[in-house]
Design a protein around this motif. Structure first.
Motif, short mmCIF file in Angstrom:
data_model
loop_
_atom_site.label_atom_id
_atom_site.label_comp_id
_atom_site.label_asym_id
_atom_site.label_seq_id
_atom_site.Cartn_x
_atom_site.Cartn_y
_atom_site.Cartn_z
N ASP A 124 0.84 -1.21 0.00
CA ASP A 124 0.00 0.00 0.00
C ASP A 124 0.87 1.25 0.00
O ASP A 124 0.59 2.21 -0.73
CB ASP A 124 -0.86 0.05 1.27
CG ASP A 124 -2.14 -0.74 1.14
OD1 ASP A 124 -2.28 -1.47 0.15
OD2 ASP A 124 -2.99 -0.64 2.04
N VAL A 125 1.89 1.26 0.85
CA VAL A 125 2.74 2.45 0.96
C VAL A 125 3.53 2.65 -0.34
O VAL A 125 3.69 3.78 -0.81
CB VAL A 125 3.67 2.36 2.19
CG1 VAL A 125 4.60 3.55 2.24
CG2 VAL A 125 2.84 2.30 3.46
N ILE A 126 3.98 1.55 -0.95
CA ILE A 126 4.68 1.66 -2.24
C ILE A 126 3.75 2.30 -3.28
O ILE A 126 4.14 3.20 -4.02
CB ILE A 126 5.18 0.28 -2.72
CG1 ILE A 126 6.31 -0.21 -1.81
CG2 ILE A 126 5.65 0.33 -4.16
CD1 ILE A 126 6.71 -1.65 -2.07
N GLU A 127 2.50 1.84 -3.31
CA GLU A 127 1.53 2.42 -4.24
C GLU A 127 1.36 3.91 -3.97
O GLU A 127 1.32 4.73 -4.89
CB GLU A 127 0.16 1.73 -4.12
CG GLU A 127 0.08 0.35 -4.72
CD GLU A 127 0.64 0.28 -6.12
OE1 GLU A 127 0.41 1.19 -6.93
OE2 GLU A 127 1.35 -0.70 -6.42
N LEU A 128 1.25 4.24 -2.67
CA LEU A 128 1.07 5.65 -2.29
C LEU A 128 2.25 6.47 -2.80
O LEU A 128 2.07 7.53 -3.42
CB LEU A 128 0.96 5.74 -0.77
CG LEU A 128 0.85 7.13 -0.16
CD1 LEU A 128 -0.43 7.82 -0.61
CD2 LEU A 128 0.89 7.08 1.36
N TYR A 129 3.47 5.98 -2.57
CA TYR A 129 4.65 6.72 -3.03
C TYR A 129 4.69 6.81 -4.55
O TYR A 129 5.07 7.84 -5.11
CB TYR A 129 5.92 6.08 -2.49
CG TYR A 129 6.12 6.32 -1.01
CD1 TYR A 129 5.59 7.44 -0.39
CD2 TYR A 129 6.84 5.43 -0.23
CE1 TYR A 129 5.75 7.66 0.96
CE2 TYR A 129 7.02 5.65 1.13
CZ TYR A 129 6.47 6.77 1.72
OH TYR A 129 6.64 7.00 3.04
N SER A 130 4.33 5.71 -5.23
CA SER A 130 4.32 5.74 -6.69
C SER A 130 3.38 6.83 -7.18
O SER A 130 3.73 7.62 -8.07
CB SER A 130 3.86 4.40 -7.25
OG SER A 130 4.77 3.39 -6.95
N ASN A 131 2.20 6.87 -6.59
CA ASN A 131 1.25 7.91 -6.98
C ASN A 131 1.82 9.28 -6.69
O ASN A 131 1.69 10.20 -7.52
CB ASN A 131 -0.08 7.73 -6.22
CG ASN A 131 -0.86 6.56 -6.73
OD1 ASN A 131 -0.64 6.11 -7.85
ND2 ASN A 131 -1.76 6.04 -5.92
N MET A 132 2.45 9.43 -5.52
CA MET A 132 3.00 10.74 -5.17
C MET A 132 4.08 11.18 -6.15
O MET A 132 4.13 12.34 -6.57
CB MET A 132 3.56 10.72 -3.74
CG MET A 132 2.47 10.78 -2.68
SD MET A 132 3.13 10.54 -1.01
CE MET A 132 4.04 12.08 -0.81
N VAL A 133 4.95 10.24 -6.53
CA VAL A 133 6.03 10.60 -7.45
C VAL A 133 5.46 10.94 -8.83
O VAL A 133 5.90 11.90 -9.47
CB VAL A 133 7.10 9.49 -7.52
CG1 VAL A 133 8.16 9.84 -8.53
CG2 VAL A 133 7.74 9.27 -6.16
N SER A 134 4.47 10.16 -9.26
CA SER A 134 3.83 10.49 -10.54
C SER A 134 3.21 11.88 -10.48
O SER A 134 3.33 12.67 -11.41
CB SER A 134 2.75 9.47 -10.88
OG SER A 134 3.32 8.23 -11.17
#
Lengths: 354, 354, 354, 354, 354
Positions: free
Chosen positions: B266-276
Motif C-alpha cells: 500500500d505504501v509503495i503504491e502511495l509513493y508511486s502515486n505521489m512521485v507520478s
C-alpha cells in the motif's frame, strides 16, 4: 497490420473447418526429421513425406516427428489421419495467426504458441508459430520455417544418459516448452538492455532519435505482453486439463516453467513502466530545456530591444532636436543605458531567471 | 538488463534440472555457520564444507545452517543429499534471478526471496537472494554473499530465555522472515524520505536534476513493487499449503507479517502515486514559468519593436522628408511614442498579462 | 517519510512480540476514563492506573474503559492481563503505524483504525490511531492523545433513554465506529470544498499557487484512499468473522455503516478524478494562453522587424545612394510599408491567428 | 462540496438511528398522491397527511402512495408505523445523500436511488433522491420535490387494459424503475450530443472555452459513473435477495433493465474515454499550432534581425568609414542581403520548417 | 449521440414491453428469404409477408428464414406468434440500440449482436444489428437492411456435400456467427493497417492531420472494444446456458470461435495502446521540434539584437561624440562585434545548443 494480425480474408466465405494455409510460406519443401528413441536405442531419420510405412505409430518408446514447413495441406492432412488428430486442430495448425492455445483430446494434447526471437540484423522481433502435439508415445512439432531452436534438445537426446532418454514423451514435450520459454527470457533480456541503454540517453541533450526508439520499445513490449500473457494461462491448463498426458511426477517441472512465464510477464510490465516513465522524463527534460532557452532569449531581447529603440531615437534626423547639441548627451546616454541594463538584470535575478 | 534480469543465456541448451550457478559470485569461499539449540543447550560452530559427520541431521532440537556463498555447486549438491532437498529446488537456489517463490514438499518447505537494502554509498537498492528451507528440525538459509542481516536473530537465540529458544524450527523461520520484511519497511522508509525531500524542491525554480531523480525514484518504486508484491502472495501459501511445517499456534505471527507486507505494498503504491503526481506538477510548474517568461518577452518586444521602427523612420536620409524640418516633430514623436506604450500596456493589462 | 510511515527502525533486531511503543508520545500521563452502565445505573470514574480493584471485569452491564495515551508499556501490559488480551494485539496497539486491522479471538474482537481529522490551523490532515476492543461485557478504547471525538457518545450514554443504555457492549462499539466514520465523511466534505474551490480558479489567469494546491489535494486524497479503503474490507469481517461478538440483530447497523464507507471511497475516487482532471485542464489552459501570447509576439515581431530593416536601409550613409535623392522616395516608403503591414495581417488572418 | 456530498455535519453527535432530514427542502408542504387499483377498479386521491383511516393498508389490489417532499419527519414516522417500515430505512429516506441502495426485509423491499435529469436552463445535471418501497400490496414512492417523472406510469394505470392493471405491485415497482433508468439513458444521450459537438470544435482554432467544457463534461461523466454504477449492482440484488417480493415471472423484465443499466455504464465509459481523448488531442493541436507560430516567428526574426544589424552598420557616423565612399557599396549591400535571405530560406527549407 | 446511442426518447412514457421500432428504417419493404433443407432436398423461396401457410414450422430439416428490414411491427408480431418467440425478445429485435445479448428460452435461443463493417467510401465503421434465433428446426435471422454478408453461407448450403447440409440448425447458427466474427477480424485488420500507416507519419514533420486521425482511430477502437467485448462474454453463455440448443458435438466449434473473439479483443487492446503511444510520441516530437526552433531563434536573436544596438549607438547624431572622429573606431567596431559573436557562439556551444 501484417505485423500483428495475418490476413484472414482468404478464409472469408469458406466453411469453417476447411483446411486453408494462412500465413507466408517460409520454406520451399517441407522437411521431416524423425527421432525414435527409448532408454536403449535411438533412430534418427529424415523423411520427405508422411506415410504409415515410414513412421511407426505403434512404437512403444518416444517418436518425435519434426515437421518444418506447414504450407503443404496434403501432408498435414495425411499426418492428421495417421495420428488421429482432430480436424479443427489441423485447421489451427495451418492458420499461423493464432493466439497461444491449448487443446486436449483423449489421445493427444496440443499446444500452439509462438517462438519469439530477436533478429539483430533487422532489429525486430520475429514470431514463428509452433505446434506441439503430445501423444502417449509420440511428440509432433510443426514449424513454419527451417529455423531450429530445438537442436540442443536433439543433442541431449543423443546422449544416452540424458533425462530425456530416461523419460517418456511428456518429458520431451516439457523440454521443448522449456526451450521456447528460455527464448522468451533471452528476448526480454535483449529488450531490457535496450531499455537500460535508453536510460542514460534521455538525459543527454542532442538525441533526435529517442522518441522513435521509445515508440519502438513500447510497441515491442506491447507485442510481447500480448504474446506471452496467454502462455501463462495456457500453462495452467497443462495441470488441470482432464485429458492431460503430462505425468503427475513431472508436474513440478511444469509448475517451475509456469512460474518463469509469470516472472517474464512481471519483467515485461516493469520494462513497460520504465519506458513510459522514460518518455515522461524525456518530455519533462525537453520542457525544462525550453524554459532555459526561452529565459536566455527573453533576457537578451528584453535588455537590448528597448536600448536599440533608445539609440534609434538619437539617430533621428529632426532639424529641431535639442539633446543633440547638448554636450553631455552622449555620456548621459551611456549612463541611462547602463542603469537600464542593471535594473533589468536585477529584475530577472529577483525572479530567479538566472 | 543486468539490474533486473540476470543472464539466463548460460543455461541455454542445458537440460532443465542441470545445476548451474546463475549470478555473480560475491564471496571467495563459502562460509557455513551452524547453530544447534534446544531449550537447554546451544552449540555454535563454523564449517568449511558440508558432510554428514559435521551436521547431525537427526538432532531433535533446532539446527540452523547458514550458508554464505552459493556458487559452489558441489557443496550445494552435498547439502541437497544430506537434507533430501528436491533437485528442482537446488536448481532454483543456484539461479539468483528468481521471482519470490514458495515450495512445499512433505519433509521441507522452502522460501526463496530477496533481501532488499539501500546502499547509501552507491545510492541504489541492492537485492540479494536468500533461500530459507524449513524442515521438521532444521532451518537452512542460503545467502549469496557474506552480508548478514540475521545477526540480531542469532543474538536472541544466544539468550536462553528468548522465544526462539522456547520454540521450534518454524518459529526460527518466522523470525528470519520477520527480519527480511523489517528490512523492506526500512527500505521503503528511505525511499519515502527521498519522496518527501523532492516534494519541496519541485516548487523551487532552479533544479535541473529533478527529472532525473524522479525517474530514479519511479524505477526504484517499480522495482520494489515487482519484488515485494509476490512476497504478499507467497505469505498466503504458508498458511494454506498442504505440507506447511508452520505450526497452527504460530499462524497469528504469520498473519501479522502478511499484513505488514500488504501495508508495505500500500505504501509503495502511495509513493508511486505521489512521485507520478510530482512529475505532473513539475511539468505544470515548468509550463507556468514558461508562460511568465514568454509574457515578459512579448510585452518588451511588442512595445519596443514597433517603436524602434518608428525611430528608424526618422533616421532615414531621404532628401525630401517634410516632417524632419517641422519644428514640433521631435516633441510629437515622444507624444506618439508614449501613447503607443500606454495603449499597449492597457491592452496587455486587459488580457491580464501582468 | 514521517507523514505516512513511522520509524520502525526502533524494533530492528527485536524479537517479534516484544512490546515497544512506536510513535510520538502525545500526552504526558495517560488518563483513564471509565463508564460502567446498564439499563438502570451509570457510574463514571477517572483512574490514573489500571488494577483489578478499580475495574470490575466481572460486571454484567457494559464497562467502557477509555485510555488516552498509550506510551506507558507497563499499563498496557497490566490491562492486557486484566482483560486477557492476546499479546500480539498488545504489540499492535503500541505500534501506531498500523494498517486498519481486525482481530478476533474467542473472548474479544479488536479493531485498529485511524481517526482522521482536518486540522484547520495547520491546514493538514491529522491521523490518530485508535484501538477498539470489544468483549462480552466491556469495550476498551485506546487513544494516542487526549483529543476526544467520543464525547457525544458519552453524552448519549448519560441519557437513560438512549439506545446505548438499552443495548449491550456491541452497540457501544458500533456507536464508536459510527462516530469515527462520520469523521471520515466530514473530512471528505472539507476536501470536497477545497476541490470545488479550485474548480473556478483553474480558469483564472494569475494564480501561481494552483499547481502546489493541486499537488497537496492529490496527496491528501491518496492518503485518504490508503487509509479508508482497508476500513471497507475490515467492516466485512465484522459480519463474517467466526468469533464476532456483534449481535445479529445489530447487523443492519453495521451493514449501513459499511455502505457509508463504500460511499466515502466512491466520493474519494470521484474527487481524485476531478483533481486529476483539474490538473490536465490547468495545463491545457496554460498551453492555450501560451499560444495566445506567442501569436501576439509573432504578429508584432513579424510585422515590425522587417520594417525596421527597411527603415534601417534608408538610414545608411552610402555616398552613392540613388533612392535618397528621389523626391517620391519618402511617400513610396510609406506605401510599401503599409502594403507589407496589410499583406502580413491578411496572411495571419487567413491562418486564423486573430 | 455541495454538489456531490451533502452536509452530514448536522448528524454529528447524534445517535445513529435518529431521524434527521439531511438535504435541501425543495417543497413547502408535502403532497401525497394515492392510487388504489386492481383489475376492475381504480381510485385516485390526494391527501395532505398520512393516517390509517385515509390509506387502507389491508387492501388486496395495489396501493401506490406517492409522497412529494420528505422533510416532514413526523409524517415519515407515521408512514413508517403504518407500513411497518424498518427504522434504519426511515433514516436513509431522510438522508438525501445516499449511495444507491437495496434493502430487503420480510415484508418489504426498498430501493433508494437517484433520478438524474439534465436541467437545460442551468446547463447542469440535477439529482433527486427517490425511495421505492415495495410491499405485498403496496408501493411507496418518496420524492424530494414535486418534479414528477412518473406521470406516464399513472396515465398507463388509468388505462384499464394496461399491463400495470393486470399485474401486481411488483410490476408497478418495475415500471417505476424502468422510467428512472429511461431517464438515465436520455441524460446520457444529452451528454453524448455534447461530446459529439465538442468533437468538431477541438480542431477549430479559436475556441477559448473548450478546456472549460471538457472539464465540465469530465466532471459530469465522473458523477454519472459514480451514480449509475451502483445501480447496476443493486439490480442484481433484486433477483438474488432472499426476501425479494418480485415475482419470478417478471424476472426477465428485471434482467432486461439490468442489461440496459450495464449498457448505460458501457456508454458512459465510452464517452469518458472520448472526452479524455479529446483533451489529449486538443493539447496536441495547441502544441502543433504553437510549433507553426514559432516557426513563422523564427523565420522572420532570423532573417531580418541580422539584416537590420547589417543596415545599422552602414548607418553609423564614423568619420573614417571606407565602404561609405565606395561607389558600388549600395548595390553590393543588396547583393549580400539577398544572398543572406536566400541561404537562410534554403536552411529553413532543408529543416522542413515550411 | 447518434453514432453510439440511439434515440430512446421515442419510448419515453411507453409501457415496457410495447413493440416500438427504434432505429433508422434502412429498407423500403421487408424482404424475406427462406431456405428449407435437409440432407437430401433444398427449397429456396422469397416471401413478401409471414403467414403460417408460407412457412412450415413443423418441417423436420432446417428452415432458415432471413428477414431484411425490421421496421414492420405487424410482420414481426406475426413472426413472433408463428415461432412462439418471447414478447420481450420481439421488443429487443425492434430496438436497434442493443448491447450484444443472449437469451435462452426452452424452445429457442436468441443472439442479438452487431455486424460491423468498414465503409471505405464514408471512411467509417457501420454497425447493423442482427438477431439470430435458433430453434430446434429453424433459424431466424433479422437484419436491419438489405446488405447481406451471409451469401457465402447460402452458397455453401446449396452444395449438397457441404457440412451445413449434413448438420442441423445449430450448425447453421454457428456458421452465421462465424461469418459475423470473421467480419470483425477483417475490420480490425483494416484499422490495423491505418495504425501501421500512421506509425511512419508521426515522425515526419509536416502533417497537420495526424492529431485528427489519431482521434478518429482512438474513437473507432473505443467503439470496437465496447461492441466486441460483450460478444466474448456472450459466447460463454452458448456453452453454459441451461436451454442451449447447440449440440455438444459442435461445442469445439463454438470454443474456437470464442477464442477468436478473445484474440480480437487482445488485438484491439494492442492497437489502442499503440495509438495512445503514437499520440504521446507525436507530442514528444512536437516538443522536440519546438526546442530546435526556439534554439535557432534564440541564437540568432541573442547574437544580433545586442549588435544592432551597438551599431545603433554609432548611428546617433550627438554633436559631441568623441569615438566618431577617432580613426580606428570603425575597425575596432568590427573587432568588438566579432568577439561578441565568437563568445556567444562559445556560450551556446557549451550549453550544447547546437
Amino acid at each position: 497490420m501484417a505485423r500483428f494480425i495475418k490476413d484472414i480474408s482468404a478464409t472469408k466465405g469458406q466453411a469453417p473447418g476447411s483446411l486453408i494455409f494462412i500465413g507466408d510460406q517460409k520454406i520451399a519443401t517441407p522437411i521431416i526429421k524423425v527421432m525414435e528413441y527409448d532408454t536403449d536405442s535411438l533412430i534418427e531419420k529424415e523423411l520427405t513425406g508422411i506415410n504409415e510405412g515410414a513412421i511407426n505409430t505403434k512404437a512403444q518408446g518416444v517418436t518425435w516427428i519434426n515437421i518444418f514447413g506447414i504450407h503443404d495441406i496434403d501432408m498435414i492432412q495425411k499426418m492428421g489421419e495417421l495420428f488421429e488428430i482432430h480436424p479443427l486442430l489441423l485447421e489451427d495448425i495451418l492458420n499461423t495467426d493464432q493466439r497461444p492455445k491449448y487443446l486436449d483430446k483423449e489421445n493427444h494434447n496440443a499446444l500452439i504458441l509462438n517462438i519469439l526471437q530477436f533478429n539483430i540484423l533487422a532489429n525486430e522481433i520475429t514470431a514463428e508459430q509452433i505446434t506441439i502435439i503430445l501423444g502417449q508415445h509420440f511428440v509432433l512439432t510443426l514449424h513454419e520455417s527451417q529455423g531450429d531452436i530445438f537442436e540442443p534438445v536433439r543433442e541431449r537426446i543423443r546422449n544416452k544418459k540424458s533425462k530425456a532418454r530416461l523419460n517418456e514423451s511428456d518429458y520431451l514435450a516439457y523440454a521443448l516448452l522449456d526451450t521456447i520459454v528460455d527464448n522468451y527470457i533471452i528476448l526480454i533480456e535483449t529488450i531490457g538492455r535496450k531499455v537500460e541503454d535508453l536510460e542514460d540517453r534521455i538525459f543527454s541533450h542532442k538525441d533526435a532519435k529517442i522518441a522513435e526508439e521509445i515508440y519502438n520499445l513500447k510497441t515491442e513490449l506491447n507485442f510481447l505482453r500480448k504474446s506471452i500473457r496467454p502462455v501463462g494461462d495456457l500453462m495452467i491448463h497443462l495441470f488441470k486439463s482432464e485429458h492431460s498426458l503430462f505425468k503427475k511426477k513431472n508436474f513440478h517441472y511444469l509448475k517451475d516453467l509456469s512460474e518463469l512465464v509469470i516472472h517474464a510477464i512481471d519483467v515485461i510490465e516493469l520494462y513497460s513502466n520504465m519506458v513510459s516513465d522514460q518518455l515522461s522524463i524525456y518530455n519533462a527534460n525537453l520542457n525544462s530545456r525550453m524554459n532555459e532557452v526561452m529565459r536566455v532569449l527573453t533576457i537578451f531581447a528584453s535588455i537590448f530591444i528597448p536600448l536599440t529603440f533608445f539609440a534609434g531615437v538619437y539617430g533621428m534626423n529632426f532639424s529641431y532636436f535639442p539633446e543633440i547639441e547638448f554636450k553631455y548627451s552622449y555620456p548621459l546616454f551611456w549612463l541611462v543605458t547602463l542603469s537600464i541594463i542593471v535594473s533589468l538584470i536585477f529584475f530577472f535575478r529577483k525572479r530567479k531567471w538566472f
